[in-house]
Design a protein around this motif. Structure first.
Motif, PDB file in Angstrom:
ATOM      1  N   ALA A  72      37.525 -14.554 -67.164  1.00 18.41           N
ATOM      2  CA  ALA A  72      36.187 -14.418 -67.746  1.00 18.41           C
ATOM      3  C   ALA A  72      35.189 -15.444 -67.223  1.00 18.41           C
ATOM      4  CB  ALA A  72      36.276 -14.511 -69.268  1.00 18.41           C
ATOM      5  N   ASP A  73      35.648 -16.600 -66.790  1.00 21.52           N
ATOM      6  CA  ASP A  73      34.723 -17.651 -66.375  1.00 21.52           C
ATOM      7  C   ASP A  73      34.510 -17.724 -64.865  1.00 21.52           C
ATOM      8  OD1 ASP A  73      34.312 -18.538 -68.992  1.00 21.52           O
ATOM      9  OD2 ASP A  73      36.156 -19.709 -68.935  1.00 21.52           O
ATOM     10  N   GLU A  74      35.168 -16.883 -64.096  1.00 24.63           N
ATOM     11  CA  GLU A  74      35.110 -17.023 -62.643  1.00 24.63           C
ATOM     12  C   GLU A  74      33.788 -16.579 -62.044  1.00 24.63           C
ATOM     13  OE1 GLU A  74      38.347 -15.343 -60.547  1.00 24.63           O
ATOM     14  OE2 GLU A  74      39.826 -16.729 -61.355  1.00 24.63           O
ATOM     15  N   ILE A  75      33.262 -15.453 -62.487  1.00 23.79           N
ATOM     16  CA  ILE A  75      32.006 -14.934 -61.953  1.00 23.79           C
ATOM     17  C   ILE A  75      31.024 -14.772 -63.100  1.00 23.79           C
ATOM     18  CG2 ILE A  75      30.856 -13.002 -60.810  1.00 23.79           C
ATOM     19  CD1 ILE A  75      33.376 -12.440 -59.281  1.00 23.79           C
ATOM     20  N   GLY A  76      29.883 -15.430 -62.991  1.00 27.82           N
ATOM     21  CA  GLY A  76      28.839 -15.275 -63.999  1.00 27.82           C
ATOM     22  C   GLY A  76      27.890 -14.159 -63.593  1.00 27.82           C
ATOM     23  N   ILE A  77      27.526 -13.310 -64.528  1.00 27.78           N
ATOM     24  CA  ILE A  77      26.664 -12.168 -64.219  1.00 27.78           C
ATOM     25  C   ILE A  77      25.393 -12.249 -65.056  1.00 27.78           C
ATOM     26  CG2 ILE A  77      26.448  -9.654 -64.219  1.00 27.78           C
ATOM     27  CD1 ILE A  77      29.449  -9.495 -63.748  1.00 27.78           C
ATOM     28  N   VAL A  78      24.261 -12.230 -64.360  1.00 29.91           N
ATOM     29  CA  VAL A  78      22.948 -12.243 -65.000  1.00 29.91           C
ATOM     30  C   VAL A  78      22.357 -10.841 -64.868  1.00 29.91           C
ATOM     31  CG1 VAL A  78      20.631 -13.228 -64.992  1.00 29.91           C
ATOM     32  CG2 VAL A  78      22.606 -14.676 -64.437  1.00 29.91           C
ATOM     33  N   ILE A  79      22.132 -10.188 -65.990  1.00 28.81           N
ATOM     34  CA  ILE A  79      21.564  -8.841 -65.991  1.00 28.81           C
ATOM     35  C   ILE A  79      20.042  -8.933 -65.926  1.00 28.81           C
ATOM     36  CG2 ILE A  79      21.214  -6.757 -67.364  1.00 28.81           C
ATOM     37  CD1 ILE A  79      23.993  -6.818 -66.298  1.00 28.81           C
ATOM     38  N   LEU A  80      19.458  -8.161 -65.014  1.00 29.15           N
ATOM     39  CA  LEU A  80      18.003  -8.032 -64.910  1.00 29.15           C
ATOM     40  C   LEU A  80      17.645  -6.571 -65.154  1.00 29.15           C
ATOM     41  CD1 LEU A  80      17.368 -10.172 -61.696  1.00 29.15           C
ATOM     42  CD2 LEU A  80      17.095 -10.880 -64.079  1.00 29.15           C
ATOM     43  N   THR A  81      16.742  -6.316 -66.083  1.00 31.31           N
ATOM     44  CA  THR A  81      16.463  -4.933 -66.449  1.00 31.31           C
ATOM     45  C   THR A  81      14.986  -4.710 -66.724  1.00 31.31           C
ATOM     46  OG1 THR A  81      16.962  -3.190 -68.068  1.00 31.31           O
ATOM     47  CG2 THR A  81      16.964  -5.448 -68.862  1.00 31.31           C
ATOM     48  N   ALA A  82      14.553  -3.487 -66.489  1.00 33.39           N
ATOM     49  CA  ALA A  82      13.177  -3.109 -66.810  1.00 33.39           C
ATOM     50  C   ALA A  82      13.042  -2.745 -68.278  1.00 33.39           C
ATOM     51  CB  ALA A  82      12.743  -1.935 -65.935  1.00 33.39           C
ATOM     52  N   TYR A  83      14.162  -2.474 -68.941  1.00 26.71           N
ATOM     53  CA  TYR A  83      14.138  -2.066 -70.353  1.00 26.71           C
ATOM     54  C   TYR A  83      14.783  -3.171 -71.168  1.00 26.71           C
ATOM     55  CZ  TYR A  83      14.505   0.838 -74.505  1.00 26.71           C
ATOM     56  OH  TYR A  83      14.382   1.329 -75.775  1.00 26.71           O
ATOM     57  N   HIS A  84      13.984  -3.894 -71.930  1.00 25.92           N
ATOM     58  CA  HIS A  84      14.468  -5.107 -72.590  1.00 25.92           C
ATOM     59  C   HIS A  84      14.326  -4.991 -74.099  1.00 25.92           C
ATOM     60  CE1 HIS A  84      15.387  -9.329 -73.141  1.00 25.92           C
ATOM     61  NE2 HIS A  84      14.269  -9.499 -73.811  1.00 25.92           N
ATOM     62  N   ASP A  85      15.454  -4.975 -74.812  1.00 23.88           N
ATOM     63  CA  ASP A  85      15.420  -5.089 -76.266  1.00 23.88           C
ATOM     64  C   ASP A  85      16.746  -5.671 -76.731  1.00 23.88           C
ATOM     65  OD1 ASP A  85      17.282  -3.042 -76.212  1.00 23.88           O
ATOM     66  OD2 ASP A  85      16.050  -1.594 -77.284  1.00 23.88           O
ATOM     67  N   ASP A  86      16.843  -5.966 -78.022  1.00 25.11           N
ATOM     68  CA  ASP A  86      18.029  -6.646 -78.538  1.00 25.11           C
ATOM     69  C   ASP A  86      19.287  -5.804 -78.388  1.00 25.11           C
ATOM     70  OD1 ASP A  86      16.687  -8.927 -79.183  1.00 25.11           O
ATOM     71  OD2 ASP A  86      16.441  -8.445 -81.312  1.00 25.11           O
ATOM     72  N   GLU A  87      19.178  -4.493 -78.609  1.00 25.03           N
ATOM     73  CA  GLU A  87      20.373  -3.662 -78.528  1.00 25.03           C
ATOM     74  C   GLU A  87      20.917  -3.620 -77.103  1.00 25.03           C
ATOM     75  OE1 GLU A  87      21.669   0.924 -79.497  1.00 25.03           O
ATOM     76  OE2 GLU A  87      20.165  -0.033 -80.760  1.00 25.03           O
ATOM     77  N   GLN A  88      20.012  -3.542 -76.126  1.00 26.25           N
ATOM     78  CA  GLN A  88      20.453  -3.583 -74.729  1.00 26.25           C
ATOM     79  C   GLN A  88      21.100  -4.934 -74.422  1.00 26.25           C
ATOM     80  OE1 GLN A  88      20.832  -1.252 -72.430  1.00 26.25           O
ATOM     81  NE2 GLN A  88      19.296  -1.431 -70.827  1.00 26.25           N
ATOM     82  N   LEU A  89      20.555  -5.998 -74.995  1.00 29.41           N
ATOM     83  CA  LEU A  89      21.149  -7.326 -74.836  1.00 29.41           C
ATOM     84  C   LEU A  89      22.578  -7.338 -75.363  1.00 29.41           C
ATOM     85  CD1 LEU A  89      21.183 -10.425 -74.436  1.00 29.41           C
ATOM     86  CD2 LEU A  89      19.972 -10.630 -76.613  1.00 29.41           C
ATOM     87  N   TYR A  90      22.811  -6.741 -76.535  1.00 34.16           N
ATOM     88  CA  TYR A  90      24.158  -6.704 -77.102  1.00 34.16           C
ATOM     89  C   TYR A  90      25.123  -5.973 -76.169  1.00 34.16           C
ATOM     90  CZ  TYR A  90      21.412  -7.647 -81.338  1.00 34.16           C
ATOM     91  OH  TYR A  90      20.540  -8.166 -82.246  1.00 34.16           O
ATOM     92  N   HIS A  91      24.681  -4.836 -75.638  1.00 37.69           N
ATOM     93  CA  HIS A  91      25.542  -4.077 -74.729  1.00 37.69           C
ATOM     94  C   HIS A  91      25.862  -4.891 -73.474  1.00 37.69           C
ATOM     95  CE1 HIS A  91      25.884  -0.213 -76.728  1.00 37.69           C
ATOM     96  NE2 HIS A  91      24.597  -0.240 -77.007  1.00 37.69           N
ATOM     97  N   ALA A  92      24.874  -5.607 -72.958  1.00 42.98           N
ATOM     98  CA  ALA A  92      25.097  -6.414 -71.754  1.00 42.98           C
ATOM     99  C   ALA A  92      26.111  -7.521 -72.016  1.00 42.98           C
ATOM    100  CB  ALA A  92      23.770  -7.005 -71.273  1.00 42.98           C
ATOM    101  N   LEU A  93      25.975  -8.202 -73.146  1.00 46.11           N
ATOM    102  CA  LEU A  93      26.901  -9.290 -73.466  1.00 46.11           C
ATOM    103  C   LEU A  93      28.305  -8.760 -73.729  1.00 46.11           C
ATOM    104  CD1 LEU A  93      24.620 -11.467 -75.770  1.00 46.11           C
ATOM    105  CD2 LEU A  93      25.202 -11.878 -73.376  1.00 46.11           C
ATOM    106  N   CYS A  94      28.397  -7.622 -74.404  1.00 47.76           N
ATOM    107  CA  CYS A  94      29.716  -7.036 -74.652  1.00 47.76           C
ATOM    108  C   CYS A  94      30.380  -6.592 -73.354  1.00 47.76           C
ATOM    109  CB  CYS A  94      29.597  -5.857 -75.618  1.00 47.76           C
ATOM    110  SG  CYS A  94      29.285  -6.329 -77.330  1.00 47.76           S
ATOM    111  N   ALA A  95      29.588  -6.214 -72.364  1.00 47.59           N
ATOM    112  CA  ALA A  95      30.150  -5.829 -71.071  1.00 47.59           C
ATOM    113  C   ALA A  95      30.648  -7.030 -70.285  1.00 47.59           C
ATOM    114  CB  ALA A  95      29.103  -5.074 -70.248  1.00 47.59           C
ATOM    115  N   GLY A  96      30.221  -8.236 -70.680  1.00 46.12           N
ATOM    116  CA  GLY A  96      30.688  -9.439 -70.004  1.00 46.12           C
ATOM    117  C   GLY A  96      29.616 -10.247 -69.312  1.00 46.12           C
ATOM    118  N   ALA A  97      28.348  -9.841 -69.453  1.00 47.08           N
ATOM    119  CA  ALA A  97      27.262 -10.601 -68.830  1.00 47.08           C
ATOM    120  C   ALA A  97      27.102 -11.958 -69.511  1.00 47.08           C
ATOM    121  CB  ALA A  97      25.953  -9.821 -68.914  1.00 47.08           C
ATOM    122  N   SER A  98      26.622 -12.927 -68.743  1.00 46.21           N
ATOM    123  CA  SER A  98      26.384 -14.270 -69.276  1.00 46.21           C
ATOM    124  C   SER A  98      24.928 -14.502 -69.637  1.00 46.21           C
ATOM    125  CB  SER A  98      26.817 -15.326 -68.250  1.00 46.21           C
ATOM    126  OG  SER A  98      28.197 -15.235 -67.993  1.00 46.21           O
TER     127      SER A  98
END
Length: 243
Positions: A72-98
């Protein structure tokens, strides 16, 4: 660092920002989600800047597959998106984004977040958190969003590869029978997967799931009509009640 983005202007902008930093180096660029997984496993960058709305495989799917293949700590992933809201943030973090930012994020915000991610930290709403703090933040946030549900994190678990595949067919208007025939699985298995998709996305029916997936960029609108098997006709969103 690796950039996963399919818009040349955005790639150029990210390059200009990153190449001006003495402690950062771009080691790879890809433009779709399938190549993102392959190249991430080959190059093993410290950080990936990942778009969500990508051809062939969306950024959340790619993030999940990369994180499942690595510690889990080897590769950090930063999500960049045109659609930004809290629910999308939750999905990104649950997928493993940092970390998760809109595409108009300022360099003065993005660069420290990249460094924090490379150091194994998470960045949530401008807060730099360790993994345990990030998990507690996520748990509180999801419980607040869905207070009446049991096992609330399960409702924000990322879709599996098969569930995402079935969601794609749903957006093409395919019936359960057509999906089962194409994927060579039983109709009951299709129904089970669809039930899981609806539960995880907190939606009531197939149409809502399809609209949500398209609106959030998980499935590209220009790909909805492609790669259809014989017999997959009809409207973009099926009207059958096959949940």
């Amino acid at each position: 660092m690796m950039i996963v983005e399919d818009h040349p202007l955005l790639i150029r902008g990210l390059r200009q920002v990153i190449e001006g930093e003495s402690d950062m180096e771009i080691v790879g660029e890809v433009s779709d989600g399938v190549d993102a997984v392959v190249e991430a496993l080959r190059i093993e960058p410290d950080v990936i800047l990942m778009d969500i709305n990508l051809p062939r495989k969306n950024g959340l799917q790619a993030t999940r597959e990369i994180k499942m293949a690595h510690d889990a700590d080897e590769i950090g992933i930063v999500i960049l998106t045109a659609y930004h809201d809290d629910e999308q943030l939750y999905h990104a973090l649950c997928a493993g984004a940092s970390a998760y930012f809109p595409k108009d994020v300022l360099p003065s915000t993005l660069l420290p977040a990249i460094r924090a991610t490379a150091a194994g930290r998470c960045v949530i709403n401008d807060q730099v958190l360790n993994k345990a703090e990030a998990f507690r933040w996520l748990l509180r946030a999801v419980e607040k969003l869905a207070p009446d549900r049991e096992n609330v994190l399960d409702h924000f678990a990322p879709l599996s590869t098969r569930e995402m595949e079935i969601l794609t067919y749903i957006t093409r208007g395919a019936s359960n029978k057509e999906i089962a025939y194409t994927l060579k699985i039983s109709q009951q298995t299709v129904k089970n997967h669809i039930s899981n998709v609806l539960r995880k996305l907190l939606v009531e029916d197939r149409t809502q799931a399809a609209v949500l997936a398209l609106r959030r960029g998980w499935i590209r609108l220009d790909e909805v009509g492609r790669h259809r098997s014989p017999g997959l006709g009809g409207p973009a969103f099926g009207t059958e009640n096959e949940d």
